[in-house]
Scaffold this active site. Structure first.
Site, PDB file in Angstrom:
ATOM      1  N   ASN A 167       0.633  -0.746   0.043  1.00  0.00           N
ATOM      2  CA  ASN A 167       0.327   0.143   0.321  1.00  0.00           C
ATOM      3  C   ASN A 167       1.331   1.399   0.026  1.00  0.00           C
ATOM      4  O   ASN A 167       1.348   1.042   0.743  1.00  0.00           O
ATOM      5  CB  ASN A 167      -0.242  -0.042   1.099  1.00  0.00           C
ATOM      6  CG  ASN A 167      -1.530   1.120   1.271  1.00  0.00           C
ATOM      7  OD1 ASN A 167      -3.058   1.223   0.591  1.00  0.00           O
ATOM      8  ND2 ASN A 167      -1.614   1.489   2.658  1.00  0.00           N
ATOM      9  N   GLU A 168       0.356   2.203  -0.994  1.00  0.00           N
ATOM     10  CA  GLU A 168       1.373   3.313  -1.106  1.00  0.00           C
ATOM     11  C   GLU A 168       2.718   3.249  -0.758  1.00  0.00           C
ATOM     12  O   GLU A 168       3.781   3.994  -0.182  1.00  0.00           O
ATOM     13  CB  GLU A 168       0.767   3.952  -0.438  1.00  0.00           C
ATOM     14  CG  GLU A 168      -0.353   4.498  -0.092  1.00  0.00           C
ATOM     15  CD  GLU A 168      -1.088   5.545   0.769  1.00  0.00           C
ATOM     16  OE1 GLU A 168      -0.538   6.295   0.964  1.00  0.00           O
ATOM     17  OE2 GLU A 168      -2.143   6.016  -0.063  1.00  0.00           O
ATOM     18  N   ARG A 213       2.197   8.139 -11.495  1.00  0.00           N
ATOM     19  CA  ARG A 213       2.058   7.399 -10.892  1.00  0.00           C
ATOM     20  C   ARG A 213       1.030   6.425 -12.232  1.00  0.00           C
ATOM     21  O   ARG A 213       0.753   5.033 -11.937  1.00  0.00           O
ATOM     22  CB  ARG A 213       0.445   8.038 -11.056  1.00  0.00           C
ATOM     23  CG  ARG A 213      -0.882   7.675 -10.339  1.00  0.00           C
ATOM     24  CD  ARG A 213      -1.904   8.689 -10.454  1.00  0.00           C
ATOM     25  NE  ARG A 213      -2.638   9.056 -11.922  1.00  0.00           N
ATOM     26  CZ  ARG A 213      -3.740  10.169 -11.851  1.00  0.00           C
ATOM     27  NH1 ARG A 213      -4.653  10.139 -10.324  1.00  0.00           N
ATOM     28  NH2 ARG A 213      -3.722   9.950 -13.529  1.00  0.00           N
ATOM     29  N   GLU A 272      -9.218   3.016  -2.041  1.00  0.00           N
ATOM     30  CA  GLU A 272      -9.525   4.176  -0.814  1.00  0.00           C
ATOM     31  C   GLU A 272     -10.436   5.411  -1.716  1.00  0.00           C
ATOM     32  O   GLU A 272      -9.542   5.635  -3.157  1.00  0.00           O
ATOM     33  CB  GLU A 272      -8.907   5.217  -0.031  1.00  0.00           C
ATOM     34  CG  GLU A 272      -8.672   4.474   1.101  1.00  0.00           C
ATOM     35  CD  GLU A 272      -6.994   4.505   1.035  1.00  0.00           C
ATOM     36  OE1 GLU A 272      -6.856   5.967   1.562  1.00  0.00           O
ATOM     37  OE2 GLU A 272      -6.326   3.539   2.394  1.00  0.00           O
TER      38      GLU A 272
END
Ligand SMILES: *[C@@H]1O[C@H](CO)[C@@H](O)[C@H](O)[C@H]1NC(C)=O
Ligand SMILES: *[C@@H]1O[C@H](CO)[C@@H](O)[C@H](O)[C@H]1NC(C)=O
Ligand SMILES: *[C@@H]1O[C@H](CO)[C@@H](O)[C@H](O)[C@H]1NC(C)=O
Ligand SMILES: *[C@@H]1O[C@H](CO)[C@@H](O)[C@H](O)[C@H]1NC(C)=O
Ligand SMILES: *[C@@H]1O[C@H](CO)[C@@H](O)[C@H](O)[C@H]1NC(C)=O
Length: 557
Positions: A167-168, A213, A272
């Site tokens: 995650n991230e 990204r 999210e």
């Protein structure tokens, strides 16, 4: 352990079957979409489901409020029974859970959710040393074992949709950590295949500028071999996206991002969402996300968050809980209304066409990740190596993970002053070079560095002291070249990839930390830079903190 088949349980199963409780449908990926058994498209109407761990809100070095511990939300059957009513009211079909404890029993919660038709997306990382450290990255045996221990415990459940390998982890200034994440995806995918599990392999990305990204998304789902082979590709990409705030519009909030993912090859969803800069949240983004404007690209999303979760930007929870009493908020009611209204297109229909795995993005100044991935962590090779080391790390406390970082720093500094280096334990994701010991447990790396120093100083006894952390191993081969030969024979094939097998202590609860709170979180200096980028709001919710041995990088040269 597997489900016991006692007569009582068999009876219960028969009874619930005759009452019409149907088994939850298996969800599988076909190309870039998800489908249930009956061939209908599956959209994630999800919510994040994890109480916030300990965070020091006053720590200026922790703007993302990354927790240092976690509370496994799937171990308290009563709490799950309490919450499932509310989750059904929201018409949620998927929960995202950020950290679980593989030593605990999850049967009751997983059954409660399965019976309610609710899937889970399980993140395999844990806080602190339980995740890939973006400043001193490695894909190593300790993490692989943690991940496979969790899979071993969850593979008996019929409602695990996906496992996230991170995650991230990858952020704007640290794109060279991506090969470590892709290596994790490769090995976890092979592991799931070896267990005949159909659960998907995922990653949840922090939002950011498209110039890194977008290549990250493509990198995680590409085939470096050029053979259209998905062996190193994730199945499901999550974007933690907070672009829609208040009463926004598709055009203003999502059009750009939507266009960027138009040609993506695997499943994409918002791992999210739910900006709360204008409370109460209206959740009007739900209508956009599940509309035909976005449904060709996205398969729904995970609203953040069921439980209270505070950050520098406020409170994101949708209920408050006092014992057995759950109190819902306006946010809850708004999300319920919006989820209740959606009816996303049931198109395209399921096809047998194979997924295409395109070539990987080439590197440039904003995208630095090499397509040469770290090897599969090799526990047997690492253990063999450890037995040959002449100075061994002997931790005086079970809580050793913060000490390891300091010791490696100290050892590499000493080695540097004496004509040695720490290349063997490090790696470089932009050049695609990985030290032959980079996949070993941090404790073995520590012993390795201590041993190198001990040897380079001709076994001066004081060189293996390290303030009481080192112990001489009298059985080790003597001399720098003998030590090297031993290491080479243990790690005969340092770049090998293979299907991992179960961790030795899997299922016995041997190795999970259950939430250690040690380790420095020095990645947070990078995090500060991201705060200025409004697209990176999601970073605040990173449930994964990073942190051991963060000094390795600085000491490598
Ligand atoms: C690097 O490549 C990516 C595409 O992979 C692109 O989006 C990005 O803008 C490029 N960066 C620069 C500085 O050209
Ligand atoms: C993290 O460190 C603790 C000791 O501080 C250890 O028990 C645990 O196994 C470590 N976890 C991993 C994945 O290395
Ligand atoms: C990796 O190698 C590149 C190219 O030699 C170098 O610029 C970079 O600093 C290295 N990164 C790390 C983390 O060692
Ligand atoms: C071990 O190393 C750590 C970190 O350098 C140090 O704080 C500690 O005093 C050392 N000794 C023992 C016995 O832990
Ligand atoms: C582990 O050690 C660190 C640093 O030495 C300390 O801050 C932390 O509280 C310890 N955690 C536990 C569970 O003892």
């Amino acid at each position: 352990m597997f489900v016991r088949s006692s007569p009582a349980i068999a009876l219960l199963a028969a009874a619930s079957w005759s009452l019409g409780v149907q088994a939850i449908s298996k969800v599988t990926r076909s190309g870039r979409y998800l489908y249930t058994d009956d061939g209908n498209r599956f959209y994630i109407r999800g919510i994040a489901y994890q109480e916030q761990g300990e965070v020091d809100a006053n720590d200026p070095n922790n703007p993302f409020l990354e927790p240092s511990s976690f509370i496994d939300p799937l171990t308290d059957g009563n709490a799950c029974t309490r919450d499932v009513q509310f989750l059904k009211e929201l018409s949620v079909n998927t929960l995202r859970i950020y950290s679980v404890d593989s030593t605990k029993d999850h049967d009751s919660c997983m059954k409660t959710f399965s019976d309610a038709g609710i899937y889970t997306i399980i993140d395999l990382a844990l806080p602190l040393n339980g995740s890939i450290d973006r400043l001193a990255p490695s894909w190593s045996t300790n993490l692989l074992n943690q991940y496979t221990n969790t899979i071993d415990v969850f593979s008996k459940y019929d409602n695990v949709l996906a496992y996230n390998v991170g995650n991230e982890v990858v952020v704007e200034d640290q794109t060279a950590v991506a090969p470590y994440v892709k290596a994790a995806a490769r090995d976890i995918k092979a592991y799931l295949n070896s267990k005949s599990s159909s659960a998907l392999v995922g990653y949840a990305a922090i939002d950011g500028k498209p110039n890194w990204r977008d290549p990250l998304a493509n990198f995680l789902s590409c085939d470096p071999s050029g053979q259209n082979d998905g062996a190193t590709a994730i199945d499901i990409y999550g974007l933690n996206n907070y672009e829609w705030c208040g009463d926004d519009t598709f055009q203003a909030a999502y059009a750009g991002t939507n266009g960027d993912y138009a040609g993506y090859n695997v499943v994409a969803y918002f791992s999210e969402y739910g900006c709360n800069s204008k409370p109460p949240r209206l959740f009007t983004e739900v209508a956009a996300l599940f509309s035909s404007q976005m449904s060709d690209i996205w398969s729904g999303g995970i609203a953040f968050s069921y439980f209270p979760a505070s950050s520098a930007l406020g409170q994101f929870g949708m209920v408050t809980i006092d014992g057995n009493t759950v109190t819902t908020s306006d946010d809850f009611n708004n999300l319920k209304d919006e989820y209740g209204k959606v009816s996303p297109p049931n198109t395209p229909s399921k096809s047998d066409a194979a997924t295409s795995y395109p070539a990987c993005p080439s590197t440039n100044s904003t995208w630095l990740a090499s397509t040469t991935l770290p090897p599969t962590p090799n526990e047997a090779a690492c253990n063999c190596l450890e037995s040959t080391l002449s100075c061994q790390f002997s931790p005086k406390t079970a809580n050793y993970s913060s000490v390891v970082g300091e010791l490696i720093n100290t050892g590499c500094g000493l080695l540097g002053q004496n004509g040695g280096n720490c290349d063997d334990i490090g790696g470089n994701g932009s050049t695609g070079t990985y030290g032959r010991i980079s996949g070993c447990d941090p404790t073995i790396k520590t012993s390795f560095v201590m041993s190198e120093f001990y040897e380079i100083t001709n076994r001066n006894p004081a060189s293996c002291d390290f303030a009481g952390n080192g112990t001489v191993n009298p059985l080790a081969p003597s001399g720098v070249s003998a030590a090297n030969a031993a290491a080479s024979s243990c790690i005969a094939n340092p770049s090998a990839t293979f299907t991992p097998s179960s961790a030795p202590n899997s299922g016995n609860g041997g190795s999970s930390s259950g939430g250690s709170t040690s380790g420095g979180s020095s990645d947070q200096n990078n995090a500060v830079a991201l705060i200025g980028d409004s697209r990176a709001l999601g970073g605040m919710f990173a449930m994964v903190a990073i942190g051991v041995a963060s000094g390795i990088c600085t000491m490598l040269f």
